[in-house]
Design a protein around this motif. Sequence first.
Motif, PDB file in Angstrom:
ATOM      1  N   LEU A 243      -3.507   9.340  10.981  1.00 27.79           N
ATOM      2  CA  LEU A 243      -3.686   9.545   9.311  1.00 27.79           C
ATOM      3  C   LEU A 243      -5.099   9.504   8.856  1.00 27.79           C
ATOM      4  O   LEU A 243      -5.664   8.455   9.376  1.00 27.79           O
TER       5      LEU A 243
ATOM      6  N   GLN B  69      -5.184  16.543   7.490  1.00 26.98           N
ATOM      7  CA  GLN B  69      -4.819  15.458   7.040  1.00 26.98           C
ATOM      8  C   GLN B  69      -4.589  14.477   8.097  1.00 26.98           C
ATOM      9  O   GLN B  69      -4.549  12.974   8.023  1.00 26.98           O
ATOM     10  N   ILE B  70      -4.278  14.828   9.279  1.00 29.81           N
ATOM     11  CA  ILE B  70      -4.139  14.004  10.386  1.00 29.81           C
ATOM     12  C   ILE B  70      -5.029  14.419  11.340  1.00 29.81           C
ATOM     13  O   ILE B  70      -5.386  15.744  11.662  1.00 29.81           O
TER      14      ILE B  70
ATOM     15  N   VAL C 161       1.877  11.457   4.023  1.00 28.21           N
ATOM     16  CA  VAL C 161       0.549  11.675   3.220  1.00 28.21           C
ATOM     17  C   VAL C 161       0.672  11.870   1.646  1.00 28.21           C
ATOM     18  O   VAL C 161      -0.393  11.441   0.862  1.00 28.21           O
TER      19      VAL C 161
ATOM     20  N   LYS D  88     -12.791  10.839  -0.197  1.00 28.64           N
ATOM     21  CA  LYS D  88     -12.496  10.201  -1.515  1.00 28.64           C
ATOM     22  C   LYS D  88     -13.182   8.706  -1.335  1.00 28.64           C
ATOM     23  O   LYS D  88     -13.078   7.965  -0.322  1.00 28.64           O
TER      24      LYS D  88
ATOM     25  N   CYS E 290       0.085   8.527  -0.070  1.00 24.31           N
ATOM     26  CA  CYS E 290      -1.195   8.114   0.078  1.00 24.31           C
ATOM     27  C   CYS E 290      -2.383   8.901  -0.873  1.00 24.31           C
ATOM     28  O   CYS E 290      -3.417   8.710  -1.080  1.00 24.31           O
ATOM     29  N   ASP E 291      -1.552  10.005  -1.702  1.00 20.25           N
ATOM     30  CA  ASP E 291      -2.337  10.756  -2.338  1.00 20.25           C
ATOM     31  C   ASP E 291      -3.294  10.238  -3.393  1.00 20.25           C
ATOM     32  O   ASP E 291      -4.347  10.541  -3.550  1.00 20.25           O
ATOM     33  N   SER E 292      -2.923   9.125  -3.916  1.00 21.84           N
ATOM     34  CA  SER E 292      -3.967   8.418  -4.992  1.00 21.84           C
ATOM     35  C   SER E 292      -4.750   7.427  -4.548  1.00 21.84           C
ATOM     36  O   SER E 292      -5.495   6.767  -5.114  1.00 21.84           O
ATOM     37  N   PHE E 293      -4.767   7.138  -2.906  1.00 18.22           N
ATOM     38  CA  PHE E 293      -5.538   6.298  -2.426  1.00 18.22           C
ATOM     39  C   PHE E 293      -6.908   6.997  -1.734  1.00 18.22           C
ATOM     40  O   PHE E 293      -6.861   7.947  -1.640  1.00 18.22           O
ATOM     41  N   SER E 294      -7.855   5.988  -1.740  1.00 17.87           N
ATOM     42  CA  SER E 294      -9.129   6.411  -1.107  1.00 17.87           C
ATOM     43  C   SER E 294      -8.917   6.099   0.502  1.00 17.87           C
ATOM     44  O   SER E 294      -8.152   5.099   0.652  1.00 17.87           O
ATOM     45  N   SER E 295      -9.292   6.995   1.489  1.00 20.04           N
ATOM     46  CA  SER E 295      -8.964   6.749   2.724  1.00 20.04           C
ATOM     47  C   SER E 295      -9.529   5.578   3.395  1.00 20.04           C
ATOM     48  O   SER E 295      -9.103   5.100   4.533  1.00 20.04           O
TER      49      SER E 295
END
Lengths: 348, 348
Positions: free
Chosen positions: B100, A135-136, B68, A307, B71-76
């Motif tokens: 991140l 994740q990082i 983290v 994603k 941010c779960d529901s976001f696209s990175s």
Amino acid sequence: MSLLQFSNQLPKVSSLGPELVLVYDKVLDRKVPGFRRWRQSFSASYGVEAGEDLKAVEKFPGHISKVVSLCDSFSSRQLKLVVVGGGSVGDFGGFVASVLKRGVGLIHIPSTWLAAIDSAHGGKTALNVGKAKNQIGTFYPAEKVILIKSLLLAQSSARAFEGFSELLKVALLSGGRFWQQLRIEKKISNEVLWRHLPQAIEGKLKIVKKDPRETKGLRHQLNLGHTMGHVFESYYELPHGIAVNYGMEFALRWSAQKKLMNASTAQSLEESPVMTYLLSAERDHLLNSNAGVLRAWRKLLLRDKKKSSAQKLRFIFLIAPGKPVVKDVFVDEVLLELCRQQEEELYA
Amino acid sequence: MSLLQFSNQLPKVSSLGPELVLVYDKVLDRKVPGFRRWRQSFSASYGVEAGEDLKAVEKFPGHISKVVSLCDSFSSRQLKLVVVGGGSVGDFGGFVASVLKRGVGLIHIPSTWLAAIDSAHGGKTALNVGKAKNQIGTFYPAEKVILIKSLLLAQSSARAFEGFSELLKVALLSGGRFWQQLRIEKKISNEVLWRHLPQAIEGKLKIVKKDPRETKGLRHQLNLGHTMGHVFESYYELPHGIAVNYGMEFALRWSAQKKLMNASTAQSLEESPVMTYLLSAERDHLLNSNAGVLRAWRKLLLRDKKKSSAQKLRFIFLIAPGKPVVKDVFVDEVLLELCRQQEEELYA
């Protein structure tokens, strides 16, 4: 890009630089003849236990404070981290080098096939946050990657099978001569991997060079087999290479099902000597359409760094060797295909 | 380089991007009228307490796991961190953004003078390891830095004095028109700082551009006043700006003592209205030649990231405004000069 160096033996420590901190996998003391003596010639060294636990961000403060105190007497301008180990040690050591004093020199000496073929190249470093992998991290290519035959061939032959997944992946992505040479291999061994290693690294770096920071979507190709691979790896706590083999099988079968790969390509692939070896080597009973399991996998897929939006992710399909294609798919499409493949499996 | 934007009011949240995580200093809720309502329009936000403790690497795992999960529901790919706060919040938030998902978008909205003048620009991020400041970090310039008058002028006037040290530093390094305009200021206030802010940022970025990763030694100039400043800051737990003012005085007096700065320049500097204000504002009784203290300071100096070798560090002297000079000095020379200045002080 990193300088590559192939060598039969561990290098002279003094040839690596004036101010070195060694980060190494402690298991090498037992596994590799002469390793202990070699590493004792570093004036500062930090032995670690390889594995995902090493990458746990929760353990990072303890590690970094020890590394910082090891560097106390060094000037940060000339400081270099020499990292000897497999994927987890490289991910960890690379991350440390990238943030220590805002970045110090880095030399990777991979000791496993996964690292030698894949993770030591291309500059990705990573730590895990809780149960979510990578994740990082940072993009931080090593100055130099040294591939050492005696070190890599000290691995047991079981490791060759795990490392093979990344070799196969790059060959499938590259196509051409590399794939033609690999497809006829009947037996996977350490010697076979060493022989194909330069082509595999070259193939990977060719893709990385087009998209070093994964901003153009091109580097995503290297994720072939990894979307479900990472799910299997997390959920079943499998070795990365094994999990990716299963993930790759999933991707190839889905490519054929979606008619992205035509039937004759699918057949010729299946009949390639190397694939027969691969697919028959272990049978997977990992597919599972139990509602609770699917919920857990859904969650793991949603954490996927590839994603493209909240509910979609980038999946890598294969049209043919040398012709990958990246497509946005809904997370639920992946789960549906899992169920389909499981049924196919059950009634095969 | 980051885009700069000057504005009277906080921006519309929707103008900043589609997928935002706000990291903000919780104190702003109380201190800045309208702030709470503004920050509540972010769909994901993380309030922090400013200060060096926020930068403690020991606390980092806890922070990052919360970020983290936000941010779960976001696209990175589209994810951006908007960081609103002073130096510590910016150092922390910048570091988080840089690691991140191996780096997400970053917008800095500095809320203190130190951040607005200095730390939000140039891309340095940092965490502390144990008692040693900024031992880890990254170079990660924000996409955009937004300077907001209403936010910066909400600070108490005491803050103007702290922020002033970085303004003065850049003016002394830049010389020319900027120094000429600043030297005649008789009173330091928030309005005065806002007026000089664009020149100060420009002056800093001019130096950063020549040496963005501090590899050529040029960026070291920006360390004027900081070698001893950091020691005072750590040892006496002083605010950064105050500590740097003392550190700068130390550097200027040493420059004159070493005859790098000639007597007439030293005199004209001392007689500049702004310097009289500065030097008379507080008297330092920080110099201390007690053996135990010197040992502690020696240790802190040896941790200085600007070390050029094991026993030497880069010290920034001033020949004249606009003419800094970087010299390697032994740590012990710094300590000797400290003793000398203390005696000068005692017998003044």
